[in-house]
Motif scaffolding. Structure first.
Motif, PDB file in Angstrom:
ATOM      1  N   ILE A 275     -30.965  24.411  33.270  1.00 41.58           N
ATOM      2  CA  ILE A 275     -31.265  25.821  33.523  1.00 41.58           C
ATOM      3  C   ILE A 275     -32.299  25.965  34.626  1.00 41.58           C
ATOM      4  O   ILE A 275     -32.129  26.754  35.558  1.00 41.58           O
ATOM      5  N   GLY A 276     -33.379  25.208  34.537  1.00 41.09           N
ATOM      6  CA  GLY A 276     -34.424  25.306  35.542  1.00 41.09           C
ATOM      7  C   GLY A 276     -35.601  24.410  35.220  1.00 41.09           C
ATOM      8  O   GLY A 276     -35.548  23.575  34.318  1.00 41.09           O
ATOM      9  N   ILE A 277     -36.683  24.620  35.979  1.00 38.79           N
ATOM     10  CA  ILE A 277     -37.912  23.837  35.847  1.00 38.79           C
ATOM     11  C   ILE A 277     -39.066  24.785  35.518  1.00 38.79           C
ATOM     12  O   ILE A 277     -39.175  25.876  36.101  1.00 38.79           O
ATOM     13  N   VAL A 278     -39.923  24.362  34.576  1.00 36.92           N
ATOM     14  CA  VAL A 278     -41.083  25.173  34.205  1.00 36.92           C
ATOM     15  C   VAL A 278     -41.997  25.323  35.412  1.00 36.92           C
ATOM     16  O   VAL A 278     -42.469  24.336  35.983  1.00 36.92           O
ATOM     17  N   GLU A 279     -42.220  26.569  35.800  1.00 31.71           N
ATOM     18  CA  GLU A 279     -43.055  26.873  36.968  1.00 31.71           C
ATOM     19  C   GLU A 279     -44.492  27.176  36.571  1.00 31.71           C
ATOM     20  O   GLU A 279     -45.440  26.775  37.260  1.00 31.71           O
ATOM     21  N   SER A 280     -44.665  27.899  35.475  1.00 33.06           N
ATOM     22  CA  SER A 280     -46.013  28.233  35.012  1.00 33.06           C
ATOM     23  C   SER A 280     -45.988  28.467  33.512  1.00 33.06           C
ATOM     24  O   SER A 280     -44.946  28.830  32.938  1.00 33.06           O
ATOM     25  N   VAL A 281     -47.140  28.252  32.879  1.00 32.54           N
ATOM     26  CA  VAL A 281     -47.305  28.461  31.433  1.00 32.54           C
ATOM     27  C   VAL A 281     -48.577  29.277  31.234  1.00 32.54           C
ATOM     28  O   VAL A 281     -49.666  28.847  31.638  1.00 32.54           O
ATOM     29  N   GLU A 282     -48.444  30.445  30.628  1.00 32.44           N
ATOM     30  CA  GLU A 282     -49.588  31.329  30.421  1.00 32.44           C
ATOM     31  C   GLU A 282     -49.647  31.783  28.963  1.00 32.44           C
ATOM     32  O   GLU A 282     -48.631  31.791  28.250  1.00 32.44           O
ATOM     33  N   ARG A 283     -50.857  32.150  28.587  1.00 37.50           N
ATOM     34  CA  ARG A 283     -51.071  32.647  27.226  1.00 37.50           C
ATOM     35  C   ARG A 283     -51.596  34.065  27.294  1.00 37.50           C
ATOM     36  O   ARG A 283     -52.603  34.347  27.942  1.00 37.50           O
ATOM     37  N   GLN A 284     -50.892  34.979  26.628  1.00 40.28           N
ATOM     38  CA  GLN A 284     -51.288  36.370  26.601  1.00 40.28           C
ATOM     39  C   GLN A 284     -52.095  36.663  25.337  1.00 40.28           C
ATOM     40  O   GLN A 284     -51.845  36.080  24.281  1.00 40.28           O
TER      41      GLN A 284
END
Length: 273
Positions: free
Chosen positions: A225-234
């Protein structure tokens, strides 16, 4: 009054003619030096003009040669571009054939006749329909990854909902991880995907690969599907906000595959990334 005799009149005429010829001869001899000088001057002028005129002739020949070389260069450049395009197309077709031969899925090769990837509801038209067993919901993939799913079929054509469509959803997982979630298109930046519902208790890193989980009724497991570009916590959220860069560039998409009998494929096979 007596008339002059014919003999006397003839002698005067001959004498006059002789004197006229003599005067002309004297005049020519007198101006012979002038004519020679004029002739020499003309030769000098011609010799002076000959070099520039020769240079003009050489210059015109050079222009004609340059024009011919330019035309030949254009033809050679055009031929080179055609050869490069043919080589690129051969590489693409070879990769498609190798992908199909190495897959356990029932794959139908198709071409995209039209694409509306910048519309609010991105879709495309492919060169296969119900006559070739294409059905609603069939996944459409590429050797690089997921493309979308079939949403409409006719006898010879089908319409595909791209992964960038607002209504597109697919179950996904992060490869070599316990993280699973749902992939959707990010409507805010309109350039990437969002992987929802991955708990904060599961670590996720940038650069990890996202593939189909196999929990879907249509999509087999492990389709890229794709590659993880960013990981954030809301704040006040129990799951990560994970941005995913798609593996397939829809702008360059021209060929692909329809996964036939996709529900059986979910149970029987998987795509080799």
């Amino acid at each position: 009054m007596a008339q002059p005799s014919n003999g006397f009149f003839g002698r005067d005429t001959l004498l006059g003619a002789f004197l006229l010829l003599l005067s002309i001869l004297i005049m020519v001899l007198r101006f012979d030096d002038g004519l020679a000088n004029l002739r020499q001057g003309s030769l000098a002028v011609v010799s002076r003009l000959e070099a520039p005129l020769s240079n003009v002739r050489v210059f015109r020949q050079a222009l004609n040669t340059n024009r011919e070389l330019q035309q030949q260069n254009i033809l050679l450049q055009d031929e080179l571009n055609r050869l490069r395009s043919a080589e690129t197309q051969n590489t693409i077709l070879r990769d498609l054939i190798n992908f199909q031969d190495g897959s356990t899925l029932d794959l139908l090769p198709v071409q995209f006749q039209s694409k509306s990837i910048f519309s609010p509801n991105p879709t495309g038209s492919i060169t296969a329909g119900s006559e070739l067993d294409v059905e609603l919901g069939d996944p459409v993939i590429h050797p690089q990854g997921i493309v979308g799913r079939v949403i409409l079929t006719t006898r010879h054509r089908a319409q595909v909902m791209f992964y960038s469509h607002p209504n597109f959803r697919v179950s996904a997982k992060i490869l070599d991880s316990r993280a699973t979630g749902i992939i959707r298109w990010d409507l805010q930046n309109n350039q990437s995907m969002i992987l929802d519902y991955v708990p904060l208790t599961i670590p996720v890193q940038v650069g990890q690969e996202v593939v189909t989980s196999g929990f879907s009724e249509q999509f087999p497991e492990n389709i890229p599907i794709g590659i993880v570009e960013s990981v954030e916590r809301q704040p006040d959220q129990s799951s990560w906000v994970i941005t995913v860069t798609p593996s397939v560039d829809l702008n360059r998409l021209a060929e692909g595959f329809v996964v036939l009998n996709s529900q059986d494929s979910v149970l029987q096979g998987e795509v080799n990334p």
